[in-house]
Design an enzyme around this catalytic site. Structure first.
Site, mmCIF file in Angstrom:
data_model
loop_
_atom_site.group_PDB
_atom_site.id
_atom_site.type_symbol
_atom_site.label_atom_id
_atom_site.label_comp_id
_atom_site.label_asym_id
_atom_site.label_seq_id
_atom_site.Cartn_x
_atom_site.Cartn_y
_atom_site.Cartn_z
ATOM 1 N N GLU A 105 43.725 45.714 36.116
ATOM 2 C CA GLU A 105 43.184 47.085 36.245
ATOM 3 C C GLU A 105 43.980 48.143 37.045
ATOM 4 O O GLU A 105 43.386 48.868 38.034
ATOM 5 C CB GLU A 105 41.813 46.973 36.919
ATOM 6 N N GLU A 127 37.973 39.168 27.983
ATOM 7 C CA GLU A 127 36.676 39.141 28.707
ATOM 8 C C GLU A 127 35.757 39.559 27.767
ATOM 9 O O GLU A 127 34.804 40.392 28.391
ATOM 10 C CB GLU A 127 36.674 40.157 30.152
HETATM 11 C C1 XIL Z 1 33.325 39.630 37.522
HETATM 12 C C2 XIL Z 1 32.618 38.349 37.680
HETATM 13 O O1 XIL Z 1 32.170 38.082 36.486
HETATM 14 C C3 XIL Z 1 31.389 38.403 38.664
HETATM 15 O O2 XIL Z 1 30.744 37.179 39.028
HETATM 16 C C4 XIL Z 1 32.070 38.708 39.994
HETATM 17 O O3 XIL Z 1 30.834 38.934 40.907
HETATM 18 C C5 XIL Z 1 32.763 40.311 39.894
HETATM 19 O O4 XIL Z 1 33.736 40.008 38.943
HETATM 20 N N1 XIL Z 1 36.617 42.661 35.359
HETATM 21 C C6 XIL Z 1 37.228 41.492 35.657
HETATM 22 C C7 XIL Z 1 36.534 40.422 35.977
HETATM 23 O O5 XIL Z 1 38.849 41.347 35.514
HETATM 24 O O6 XIL Z 1 37.336 39.517 37.053
HETATM 25 C C8 XIL Z 1 35.065 40.807 36.631
HETATM 26 O O7 XIL Z 1 34.493 39.446 36.751
HETATM 27 C C9 XIL Z 1 34.454 41.627 35.510
HETATM 28 C C10 XIL Z 1 35.302 42.643 35.314
#
Ligand code: XIL
Length: 386
Positions: free
Chosen positions: A167, A272
């Site tokens: 990011e 994701e």
């Molecule tokens: C999220 C997790 O799923 C949660 O448990 C945590 O509280 C916050 O992070 N982008 C990403 C991930 O790269 O690491 C994030 O994961 C969601 C958004």
């Protein structure tokens, strides 16, 4: 209509289009019970899931069994983030990550590391000296190098691919003004990749971000990764997080981004994937984990269950996306879901706490949703050979 009936009806209706064109290999029934998405898509790409201690410590035996049946690559939902693995300047805590990696090895999975350099879930001390003053560029680079060498080095040869930087881009495609950026400058990204490559030259290295299906940010990612490649940095793939909504971004936009990244000569990971059906709580379309919004009943309309009409819309949306993924399978190495079942999803708590979300392929009882069948159908459709 029960879930089972809904699934059967949906499979039949979705089949109308696909199965009339089907070849003899397109048998809809008869999938062996122990086969999962990993088998369905074996000739196309790996299929993965983000997991937590519940799964990798097998605290929930049924949930862990589902992971083994369905997936052949895993990502750590949280345990390799800086705040967990390196909570204090002189203290690393590898206990959870060791268990994560051991689970993947026991089950012959392709193990992903997530993530080395990010502005979230990183302790404030990382950017400060012992007096609480901002670190100098050199001191922060040294700290970043120590972290990357220690973490990547520990799992050398075992974690096969790393989200090195997560990011780094704003929505307009410019570089985000994180502490990394402010203190080190724009070359923090190249440095992070260099340190990771030195620590494990065989590991695949990725740039990962959300909203990469929107043109300005997609173009920013293309510029960023091109500049890394021009410097000789071995970026293997761009990870597109794919935290999507029901209708946005369009499947055509997803297709364009995959093609734009592939044209750079890198691969693409869908890293994701989830589809948020709930009413938007903010005007922001992305996946900024720092966003918060207050609870309100209108933001949580399906606490008692998802209407069949929405279940069908979710299935069709997933099917459209998987058609795009299959059409681009030569560029895509893996498709990873962010969570196992609806009950496990981070979207129950973000950006509004305590909602009931339905973004994945398995329901709260770990049953296959209509969307699961819809996605599986896609693997059986005859491909148009370009
Ligand atoms: C999220 C997790 O799923 C949660 O448990 C945590 O509280 C916050 O992070 N982008 C990403 C991930 O790269 O690491 C994030 O994961 C969601 C958004």
């Amino acid at each position: 209509m029960t879930h089972r009936h809904l699934r059967a009806a949906l499979a039949a209706s979705l089949c109308l289009a696909a199965c009339s064109r089907a070849t003899s290999t397109a048998s809809v029934s008869g999938t062996p019970k122990d086969q999962g998405l990993k088998d369905t898509f074996r000739s196309a790409f790996l299929v993965g899931v983000a997991i937590a201690p519940k799964q990798f410590e097998e605290l929930d035996v049924a949930n862990a069994a589902l992971v083994k049946r369905e997936f052949n690559t895993i990502s750590p939902e949280n345990v390799l983030k800086w705040v967990i693995v390196h909570p204090q300047p002189d203290r690393y805590d590898f206990a959870p990550a060791d268990k994560y990696v051991a689970f993947g090895e026991r089950n012959g999975m392709f193990i992903i590391g997530h993530t080395l350099v990010w502005h979230s879930q990183v302790p404030a001390w990382v950017f400060q000296d012992a007096q609480g003053q901002p670190l100098t560029r050199d001191a922060l680079l040294a700290r970043m190098k120590d972290h990357i060498q220690t973490v990547v080095g520990r799992y050398k040869g075992r974690i096969k691919g790393w989200d090195v930087v997560n990011e780094a881009l704003n929505e307009d495609g410019t570089l985000r003004e994180t502490q990394w950026m402010k203190i080190i400058g724009p070359d923090y990204i190249a440095k992070a990749f260099q340190f990771a490559h030195e620590a494990d030259p065989a590991a695949e290295l990725y740039y990962n971000d959300y909203n990469l299906d929107y043109a300005a940010k997609r173009d920013g990612a293309v510029r960023l990764v091109k500049s890394l490649l021009d410097q000789g940095i071995p970026v293997k793939a761009i990870g597109s997080q794919e935290h999507l909504k029901l209708t946005t971004p369009s499947a055509a936009a997803v297709d364009s981004s995959i093609k734009a990244f592939a044209a750079l000569g890198v691969h693409v990971n869908m890293t994701e994937l989830d589809i948020d059906l709930l009413p938007p709580a903010t005007r922001n379309t992305g996946a900024d984990v720092s966003l918060r919004a207050g609870p309100s009943p209108s933001l949580n309309p399906w606490a008692a269950g998802l209407p069949d009409s929405m279940q069908t819309k979710l299935a069709r949306r997933y099917q459209d996306l998987f058609r795009v993924y299959m059409a681009n399978k030569d560029a895509i190495d893996r498709v990873t879901f962010w969570g196992v079942s609806d009950g496990d999803s981070w979207l129950n708590g973000w950006p509004v706490p305590g909602r009931t979300s339905y973004p994945l392929l398995f329901d709260r009882q770990l049953g296959k949703k209509a969307a699961y069948e819809a996605v599986s159908e896609v693997a059986k459709e005859p491909r148009v050979v370009p």
